[in-house]
Design a protein around this motif. Structure first.
Motif, PDB file in Angstrom:
ATOM      1  N   PRO A  48      62.320  64.508  51.363  1.00 19.56           N
ATOM      2  CA  PRO A  48      63.157  64.598  50.165  1.00 19.56           C
ATOM      3  C   PRO A  48      64.603  64.990  50.443  1.00 19.56           C
ATOM      4  CG  PRO A  48      61.532  66.376  50.209  1.00 19.56           C
ATOM      5  CD  PRO A  48      61.225  65.488  51.371  1.00 19.56           C
ATOM      6  N   THR A  49      64.888  65.471  51.674  1.00 18.01           N
ATOM      7  CA  THR A  49      66.289  65.790  51.994  1.00 18.01           C
ATOM      8  C   THR A  49      67.021  64.571  52.566  1.00 18.01           C
ATOM      9  OG1 THR A  49      65.541  66.626  54.118  1.00 18.01           O
ATOM     10  CG2 THR A  49      65.974  68.260  52.422  1.00 18.01           C
ATOM     11  N   ASP A  50      66.299  63.491  52.835  1.00 20.39           N
ATOM     12  CA  ASP A  50      66.933  62.261  53.325  1.00 20.39           C
ATOM     13  C   ASP A  50      67.418  61.482  52.100  1.00 20.39           C
ATOM     14  OD1 ASP A  50      67.622  59.813  54.341  1.00 20.39           O
ATOM     15  OD2 ASP A  50      65.910  59.684  55.719  1.00 20.39           O
ATOM     16  N   VAL A  51      68.634  61.805  51.685  1.00 21.19           N
ATOM     17  CA  VAL A  51      69.142  61.290  50.409  1.00 21.19           C
ATOM     18  C   VAL A  51      69.178  59.760  50.399  1.00 21.19           C
ATOM     19  CG1 VAL A  51      71.108  61.351  48.819  1.00 21.19           C
ATOM     20  CG2 VAL A  51      70.457  63.418  50.049  1.00 21.19           C
ATOM     21  N   ASP A  52      69.586  59.144  51.507  1.00 22.64           N
ATOM     22  CA  ASP A  52      69.643  57.675  51.555  1.00 22.64           C
ATOM     23  C   ASP A  52      68.260  57.060  51.369  1.00 22.64           C
ATOM     24  OD1 ASP A  52      72.370  57.550  51.940  1.00 22.64           O
ATOM     25  OD2 ASP A  52      72.193  57.726  54.127  1.00 22.64           O
ATOM     26  N   ALA A  53      67.267  57.658  52.030  1.00 24.77           N
ATOM     27  CA  ALA A  53      65.910  57.107  51.947  1.00 24.77           C
ATOM     28  C   ALA A  53      65.335  57.285  50.542  1.00 24.77           C
ATOM     29  CB  ALA A  53      65.009  57.778  52.981  1.00 24.77           C
ATOM     30  N   VAL A  54      65.624  58.434  49.912  1.00 23.34           N
ATOM     31  CA  VAL A  54      65.121  58.659  48.543  1.00 23.34           C
ATOM     32  C   VAL A  54      65.779  57.647  47.603  1.00 23.34           C
ATOM     33  CG1 VAL A  54      65.012  60.285  46.606  1.00 23.34           C
ATOM     34  CG2 VAL A  54      64.657  61.123  48.945  1.00 23.34           C
ATOM     35  N   LEU A  55      67.077  57.424  47.793  1.00 21.89           N
ATOM     36  CA  LEU A  55      67.795  56.469  46.944  1.00 21.89           C
ATOM     37  C   LEU A  55      67.225  55.055  47.115  1.00 21.89           C
ATOM     38  CD1 LEU A  55      70.088  55.813  44.984  1.00 21.89           C
ATOM     39  CD2 LEU A  55      71.622  55.626  46.951  1.00 21.89           C
ATOM     40  N   ALA A  56      66.946  54.683  48.351  1.00 15.99           N
ATOM     41  CA  ALA A  56      66.393  53.341  48.599  1.00 15.99           C
ATOM     42  C   ALA A  56      65.034  53.196  47.910  1.00 15.99           C
ATOM     43  CB  ALA A  56      66.263  53.107  50.104  1.00 15.99           C
ATOM     44  N   ALA A  57      64.208  54.249  47.982  1.00 17.07           N
ATOM     45  CA  ALA A  57      62.890  54.191  47.330  1.00 17.07           C
ATOM     46  C   ALA A  57      63.056  54.119  45.812  1.00 17.07           C
ATOM     47  CB  ALA A  57      62.062  55.420  47.718  1.00 17.07           C
ATOM     48  N   ALA A  58      64.052  54.830  45.292  1.00 17.68           N
ATOM     49  CA  ALA A  58      64.286  54.807  43.839  1.00 17.68           C
ATOM     50  C   ALA A  58      64.723  53.407  43.404  1.00 17.68           C
ATOM     51  CB  ALA A  58      65.338  55.853  43.464  1.00 17.68           C
ATOM     52  N   LYS A  59      65.540  52.764  44.234  1.00 13.88           N
ATOM     53  CA  LYS A  59      65.973  51.400  43.874  1.00 13.88           C
ATOM     54  C   LYS A  59      64.778  50.448  43.878  1.00 13.88           C
ATOM     55  CE  LYS A  59      70.854  51.662  44.943  1.00 13.88           C
ATOM     56  NZ  LYS A  59      71.889  51.555  45.985  1.00 13.88           N
ATOM     57  N   GLU A  60      63.842  50.720  44.771  1.00 16.98           N
ATOM     58  CA  GLU A  60      62.666  49.843  44.848  1.00 16.98           C
ATOM     59  C   GLU A  60      61.707  50.072  43.676  1.00 16.98           C
ATOM     60  OE1 GLU A  60      60.487  50.202  48.529  1.00 16.98           O
ATOM     61  OE2 GLU A  60      58.774  49.103  47.683  1.00 16.98           O
ATOM     62  N   HIS A  61      61.421  51.335  43.365  1.00 20.38           N
ATOM     63  CA  HIS A  61      60.373  51.613  42.373  1.00 20.38           C
ATOM     64  C   HIS A  61      60.911  51.876  40.974  1.00 20.38           C
ATOM     65  CE1 HIS A  61      57.215  51.707  45.412  1.00 20.38           C
ATOM     66  NE2 HIS A  61      58.026  52.419  46.184  1.00 20.38           N
ATOM     67  N   LYS A  62      62.204  52.106  40.846  1.00 22.15           N
ATOM     68  CA  LYS A  62      62.865  52.295  39.548  1.00 22.15           C
ATOM     69  C   LYS A  62      62.227  53.389  38.664  1.00 22.15           C
ATOM     70  CE  LYS A  62      64.725  47.653  39.508  1.00 22.15           C
ATOM     71  NZ  LYS A  62      64.323  47.390  40.919  1.00 22.15           N
ATOM     72  N   PRO A  63      62.158  54.622  39.152  1.00 20.46           N
ATOM     73  CA  PRO A  63      61.603  55.690  38.314  1.00 20.46           C
ATOM     74  C   PRO A  63      62.523  55.982  37.124  1.00 20.46           C
ATOM     75  CG  PRO A  63      62.637  56.625  40.274  1.00 20.46           C
ATOM     76  CD  PRO A  63      62.661  55.129  40.445  1.00 20.46           C
ATOM     77  N   GLY A  64      61.915  56.337  35.982  1.00 28.74           N
ATOM     78  CA  GLY A  64      62.697  56.737  34.810  1.00 28.74           C
ATOM     79  C   GLY A  64      63.132  58.189  34.923  1.00 28.74           C
ATOM     80  N   LEU A  65      62.485  58.929  35.840  1.00 30.69           N
ATOM     81  CA  LEU A  65      62.842  60.331  36.055  1.00 30.69           C
ATOM     82  C   LEU A  65      62.506  60.717  37.495  1.00 30.69           C
ATOM     83  CD1 LEU A  65      63.764  63.081  34.758  1.00 30.69           C
ATOM     84  CD2 LEU A  65      61.350  63.570  34.380  1.00 30.69           C
ATOM     85  N   VAL A  66      63.418  61.473  38.111  1.00 29.96           N
ATOM     86  CA  VAL A  66      63.168  62.023  39.454  1.00 29.96           C
ATOM     87  C   VAL A  66      63.146  63.543  39.306  1.00 29.96           C
ATOM     88  CG1 VAL A  66      64.031  62.236  41.823  1.00 29.96           C
ATOM     89  CG2 VAL A  66      64.352  60.077  40.560  1.00 29.96           C
ATOM     90  N   VAL A  67      61.999  64.157  39.608  1.00 29.53           N
ATOM     91  CA  VAL A  67      61.857  65.606  39.476  1.00 29.53           C
ATOM     92  C   VAL A  67      61.984  66.222  40.872  1.00 29.53           C
ATOM     93  CG1 VAL A  67      60.346  67.477  38.673  1.00 29.53           C
ATOM     94  CG2 VAL A  67      60.253  65.228  37.561  1.00 29.53           C
ATOM     95  N   VAL A  68      62.936  67.141  41.036  1.00 26.72           N
ATOM     96  CA  VAL A  68      63.164  67.728  42.362  1.00 26.72           C
ATOM     97  C   VAL A  68      62.398  69.047  42.452  1.00 26.72           C
ATOM     98  CG1 VAL A  68      64.893  68.435  44.056  1.00 26.72           C
ATOM     99  CG2 VAL A  68      65.462  66.678  42.355  1.00 26.72           C
ATOM    100  N   GLY A  69      61.458  69.150  43.389  1.00 30.66           N
ATOM    101  CA  GLY A  69      60.669  70.377  43.561  1.00 30.66           C
ATOM    102  C   GLY A  69      61.414  71.444  44.344  1.00 30.66           C
ATOM    103  N   PRO A  70      61.641  71.264  45.641  1.00 30.06           N
ATOM    104  CA  PRO A  70      62.255  72.317  46.468  1.00 30.06           C
ATOM    105  C   PRO A  70      63.791  72.337  46.362  1.00 30.06           C
ATOM    106  CG  PRO A  70      61.318  70.554  47.846  1.00 30.06           C
ATOM    107  CD  PRO A  70      61.196  70.108  46.431  1.00 30.06           C
ATOM    108  N   GLU A  71      64.389  73.388  46.939  1.00 24.82           N
ATOM    109  CA  GLU A  71      65.843  73.551  46.839  1.00 24.82           C
ATOM    110  C   GLU A  71      66.612  72.700  47.847  1.00 24.82           C
ATOM    111  OE1 GLU A  71      63.658  75.789  47.730  1.00 24.82           O
ATOM    112  OE2 GLU A  71      64.286  76.902  49.520  1.00 24.82           O
ATOM    113  N   ALA A  72      66.013  72.450  49.029  1.00 21.47           N
ATOM    114  CA  ALA A  72      66.783  71.793  50.091  1.00 21.47           C
ATOM    115  C   ALA A  72      67.393  70.443  49.651  1.00 21.47           C
ATOM    116  CB  ALA A  72      65.932  71.644  51.352  1.00 21.47           C
ATOM    117  N   PRO A  73      66.657  69.586  48.937  1.00 27.11           N
ATOM    118  CA  PRO A  73      67.286  68.322  48.497  1.00 27.11           C
ATOM    119  C   PRO A  73      68.458  68.549  47.543  1.00 27.11           C
ATOM    120  CG  PRO A  73      64.891  68.246  48.210  1.00 27.11           C
ATOM    121  CD  PRO A  73      65.228  69.647  48.572  1.00 27.11           C
ATOM    122  N   LEU A  74      68.392  69.623  46.757  1.00 27.47           N
ATOM    123  CA  LEU A  74      69.512  69.923  45.850  1.00 27.47           C
ATOM    124  C   LEU A  74      70.747  70.280  46.667  1.00 27.47           C
ATOM    125  CD1 LEU A  74      67.569  72.110  43.267  1.00 27.47           C
ATOM    126  CD2 LEU A  74      68.357  69.754  42.923  1.00 27.47           C
TER     127      LEU A  74
END
Ligand code: AMP
Ligand code: GLY
Length: 425
Positions: A48-74
């Motif tokens: 979840p701290t790999d911002v580019d990889a999370v963004l790529a997955a979001a572009k693929e799956h198109k979530p309506g909401l991304v919920v961030v659990g831990p602090e490190a990704p923030l």
């Protein structure tokens, strides 16, 4: 709607558990998730701290909401980046997450806005820090300002201990750059409680007060862990204290953020010490608590997706969350050796029938060829709901005591909830 949950601990499993019950959720993805979340949706092997990889997955799956659990990704800027790209995120910007990331920022923020907290001084050079500590005979707490994986706080009883703590941070640089600035503060005396809210920056919804159990050993002995169990509501906070917390802490924090033009959106966790003078803030976390979230998710009686969407969209109304009448308690089963080194890969026996009153949230587990194996220090969070705290404790502990839940080297504290039970007796 599809939903992403970032993280892979008990907190994320419990968020997923409630999200899966929302009628509007038609796909749950966990990045990276664990053995428990795999049963609720799909685990994507992405940090979840790999911002580019999370963004790529979001572009693929198109979530309506991304919920961030831990602090490190923030801290890594996940919320800013995904928001810029048009995704809806539950979790604050890096600027707002400074409340957790830099203790100096948090302390100075509280001072500016007259939020009750321990008195403090900030040091950037070791000689001044030592000079200050030598002149104090009351107990002190020494804190590395930056993020130190929850280990940068040293609670001291004597000036010698405080001097050693200063050395550890500023001379030996045990926490690296986190120790560039050091906060030395007054040691507060009292009982701790965690207060969690969801806020859109203006309004907020408060969860019942929760009590965590940080030390590894019974009666709060031994080294600190991520948390060995939690229960809610904590009877330490009666109606009068709840009102003080709202008036003296929650509202001034939100007003202060707005005054400073910091838009805060997401979960906000306030660790408090209830002292003889009243509640004082020990720390802020810009996320849900772990294990605090596990009992809270069993207690709440609302549609979680609706609440999180209202938060992300800025449509909250200030109120307390609706809960089931009763108590919830989570006991963490950990690997022998934790919080020091421990072995992984132990086969887990989970011979329990889960229902709305008993859920085994996974923290450090992974599924392999149909088997469930340990993969972390905190392995499971057995969480129960019942009409009162004592019954919730009995319900959560029963499968552990009868070895229905078991792995080699399993360790759990037997006194989770006892402070609350004593207070209620
Ligand atoms: P923090 O990460 O700032 O919450 O600190 C971790 C733990 O250290 C807290 O949960 C408290 O148990 C303890 N602690 C931190 N600050 C103080 C303080 N000023 N007085 C007493 N205990 C403290
Ligand atoms: N249980 C402590 C935390 O979530 O930081």
């Amino acid at each position: 709607m599809k939903v992403f949950v970032l993280g892979g601990g008990g907190r994320e499993h419990s968020l997923g558990y409630r999200l899966a019950q929302s009628a509007d959720v038609d796909g749950l993805f966990f990045l990276p998730g664990n053995g428990g979340t795999a049963r609720l949706g799909e685990n994507l092997p992405i940090s979840p701290t790999d911002v580019d990889a999370v963004l790529a997955a979001a572009k693929e799956h198109k979530p309506g909401l991304v919920v961030v659990g831990p602090e490190a990704p923030l801290f890594a800027g996940i919320s800013d980046r995904l928001t810029q790209e048009g995704f809806r995120v539950l979790g604050p910007s890096t600027k707002a997450a400074m409340l957790e990331q830099e203790k100096v920022f948090a302390k100075e923020f509280m001072q500016r806005h007259h939020i009750p907290a321990a008195s403090f001084k900030v040091f950037t050079d070791i000689a001044s820090a030592k000079h200050y500590v030598e002149g104090k005979d009351s107990p002190l707490v020494v804190k590395a300002s930056g993020p130190a994986l929850g280990k940068g706080v040293i609670v001291c009883s004597t000036p010698e201990e405080a001097l050693a703590a200063v050395d550890k941070m500023m001379a030996e640089r045990k926490f690296g750059r986190a120790g560039d600035r050091v906060v030395v503060e007054e040691r507060l005396v009292g009982e701790e409680v965690s207060i969690l809210i969801l806020t859109d920056g203006i309004n907020y919804i408060s969860f019942p007060p929760v009590q965590d159990h940080k030390p590894i050993g019974e009666r709060d002995t031994g080294p600190n862990t991520g948390g060995m169990g939690a229960y809610a509501p904590a009877p330490l906070v009666d109606a009068a204290l709840a009102e003080r917390i709202e008036k003296e802490i929650i509202q001034p924090v939100l007003d202060g953020l707005r005054d400073e033009d910091i838009r805060y959106q997401g979960a906000l966790y306030m660790g408090l010490m209830v002292t003889q003078e009243g509640p004082k803030v020990l720390e802020f976390n810009c996320r849900f608590g772990d294990p605090e979230n596990q009992p809270l998710m069993m207690l709440t009686d609302e549609d979680l997706l609706g609440l999180l969407m209202d938060t992300a969209r800025g449509r909250l109304r200030t109120r307390r969350i609706k809960t089931r009448p009763g108590s919830a308690l989570c006991v963490v089963a950990a690997s022998e050796g934790y919080p020091g080194s421990y072995e992984k890969g132990k086969r887990i026996r989970l011979d329990v029938e889960e229902n709305s009153d008993l859920v085994c949230f996974h923290a450090g587990t992974r599924a392999q060829e149909g088997k469930l194996l340990t993969s972390g220090g905190r392995v499971l969070g057995v969480t129960a709901f019942a009409s009162d705290l004592k019954k919730a404790k009995e319900r959560a502990y029963a499968p552990l005591e009868h070895k229905k839940i078991y792995f080699d080297g399993i360790y759990f504290r037997r006194d989770i909830g006892d402070k609350g039970i004593r207070r209620l007796a």
